[in-house]
Design an enzyme around this catalytic site. Structure first.
Site, PDB file in Angstrom:
ATOM      1  N   ASP A   1    -100.032 -38.784  47.437  1.00  0.00           N
ATOM      2  CA  ASP A   1    -101.194 -39.260  46.698  1.00  0.00           C
ATOM      3  C   ASP A   1    -102.441 -39.211  47.606  1.00  0.00           C
ATOM      4  O   ASP A   1    -102.720 -38.173  48.213  1.00  0.00           O
ATOM      5  CB  ASP A   1    -100.889 -40.676  46.190  1.00  0.00           C
ATOM      6  CG  ASP A   1    -101.946 -41.252  45.271  1.00  0.00           C
ATOM      7  OD1 ASP A   1    -101.988 -40.851  44.099  1.00  0.00           O
ATOM      8  OD2 ASP A   1    -102.725 -42.118  45.728  1.00  0.00           O
TER       9      ASP A   1
ATOM     10  N   ASP B   1     -95.112 -35.781  36.448  1.00  0.00           N
ATOM     11  CA  ASP B   1     -96.165 -36.678  36.956  1.00  0.00           C
ATOM     12  C   ASP B   1     -97.233 -36.926  35.891  1.00  0.00           C
ATOM     13  O   ASP B   1     -97.874 -35.985  35.420  1.00  0.00           O
ATOM     14  CB  ASP B   1     -96.796 -36.043  38.199  1.00  0.00           C
ATOM     15  CG  ASP B   1     -97.573 -37.027  39.046  1.00  0.00           C
ATOM     16  OD1 ASP B   1     -98.146 -37.968  38.470  1.00  0.00           O
ATOM     17  OD2 ASP B   1     -97.606 -36.848  40.276  1.00  0.00           O
TER      18      ASP B   1
ATOM     19  N   HIS C   1     -94.776 -39.679  39.470  1.00  0.00           N
ATOM     20  CA  HIS C   1     -95.712 -39.632  40.599  1.00  0.00           C
ATOM     21  C   HIS C   1     -95.118 -40.208  41.881  1.00  0.00           C
ATOM     22  O   HIS C   1     -95.689 -40.038  42.957  1.00  0.00           O
ATOM     23  CB  HIS C   1     -96.999 -40.391  40.239  1.00  0.00           C
ATOM     24  CG  HIS C   1     -98.110 -40.216  41.223  1.00  0.00           C
ATOM     25  ND1 HIS C   1     -98.604 -38.981  41.592  1.00  0.00           N
ATOM     26  CD2 HIS C   1     -98.829 -41.131  41.930  1.00  0.00           C
ATOM     27  CE1 HIS C   1     -99.569 -39.125  42.475  1.00  0.00           C
ATOM     28  NE2 HIS C   1     -99.732 -40.425  42.705  1.00  0.00           N
TER      29      HIS C   1
END
Length: 384
Positions: free
Chosen positions: A201, A327, A355
């Site tokens: 991320d 995701d 995710h």
């Protein structure tokens, strides 16, 4: 984090981070979980901790206690203001395993044998894991356990104001301050020592920053559903490309304005109601519970800071991207756009992962990380 940013509106009122956010600790989190079974709540709630939820939600605390029992001796550098969770490489102090009850396949068993890497000619078996926005070192507990069993030395770090790091998220002014605990690791690495650097991320922007500073100390860089920036970009530049971004910004989310509404935001408040559908749509209820009591606000300044990356430093390190097919936070088209704009050495796919593959697909993620550790510098596309 894509949807979290996309869902934020500047209509929010000024907020101050709560004591639980500012002074988060595993003791506090354990107390939060315990409070669910207080005498009053016992009468009003029927919260079912089936024995495994306690184990799952406190797994990160076990990592911290594990480090304390070893007096930090498994790290080649002393603890600073960062909080690092090392692997000991010892069965005696093994970490909590994945809660999955299915039997491992023969190939998975081979991947997690402690002696697997003994005869492998690896450039390094040390892995440093960097969490994404709002997360902390706690999110890697399954990955640390699996890597340790396979003979790796895995360290997870709390970035400034994340996890159980003591700093207030609102006082972080730039990316350098945010990644300081990570930078400290590299400053203290021995001469000639290298690591495999893994970011998730917003952690993609963080490891990119460090790649530019310490190219000789990084053998490989791995981006897991991460912001893999091109030079001159910020993480916000990436997230704003998300399909439907303009519509999502109208949803009721808030910034924290610790310096007043006349100044830029200082942090992003995570709407916990978005976790299941946007971030953890394939993860277990237990891992969602862990995240819901552990996630902290995301510092705003690092999200908007543009990075300038050189081919001599950042560009000299082999990069690997792991796409997450299921995701709902960082959509696949956006991941593919980053890959096209800034082609890595090799691309992998995790089918059926949300995710957070360290929660939803820990074994498959582990398999890819092991494979990456063994990959020579060749341009190969691989789909798993």
């Amino acid at each position: 984090m894509g949807n979290a940013l996309g869902c934020i509106s500047t209509e929010g009122v000024r907020e101050k981070t709560s004591k639980h956010e500012l002074l988060a600790s595993f003791k506090g989190r354990a107390g939060l979980l315990s409070s669910l079974s207080s005498s009053e709540n016992k009468k009003k709630m029927a919260v079912s901790f089936d024995g495994r939820l306690d184990e799952q939600a406190l797994a990160a605390a076990l990592l911290f206690n594990h480090h304390q029992r070893n007096n930090g001796n498994s790290l080649p550098f002393p603890r600073s203001q960062s909080v690092v969770y090392p692997s000991s490489g010892s069965k005696k102090h093994g970490l909590t395993r994945s809660s999955s009850s299915r039997r491992r396949s023969h190939s998975e068993s081979l991947l997690t044998r402690p002696d697997q890497l003994v005869n492998q000619d690896l450039e390094t078996n040390r892995v440093v894991l960097v969490h994404g926005g709002g997360f902390g070192a706690w999110c890697w507990y399954k990955t640390i356990s699996l890597l340790e069993e396979a003979g790796f030395k895995a360290d997870a770090v709390d970035l400034t104001g994340s996890g159980i790091h003591y700093s207030d998220t609102n006082i972080i002014r730039n990316l350098a301050e945010y990644v300081k605990p990570l930078s400290d690791i590299f400053y203290k690495l021995g001469e000639g020592d290298k690591v495999i650097l893994v970011g998730h991320d917003l952690g993609g922007a963080c490891i990119s920053y460090v790649m530019e500073l310490f190219p000789s100390k990084i053998a490989k860089a791995v981006f897991i559903a991460a912001t893999m920036l091109s030079s001159g970009q910020s993480a916000l530049d990436i997230f704003s490309q998300q399909t439907g971004f303009s519509d999502l910004t109208r949803q009721p989310q808030t910034f924290i304005y610790a310096n007043g509404k006349d100044n830029p935001p200082t942090a992003i408040v995570i709407d916990k109601t978005l976790l299941r559908d946007s971030w953890f749509n394939q993860s277990s209820t237990k891992d969602v519970a862990l995240a819901s009591v552990s996630m902290r606000p995301i510092p705003f300044a690092p999200v908007v800071e543009k990075l300038f990356l050189s081919s001599n430093n950042y560009g000299s390190i082999p990069r690997f991207y792991i796409k997450t097919r299921g995701d709902c936070a960082l959509h696949v088209p956006l991941q593919e756009s980053m890959i096209k704009s800034n082609p890595p050495t090799q691309v992998f796919e995790l089918k059926g992962s949300d995710h957070a593959p360290f929660f939803s697909k820990p074994q498959a993620l582990h398999k890819i990380l092991v494979e990456i550790s063994q990959v020579p510098s060749k341009h190969i596309f691989k789909s798993i």
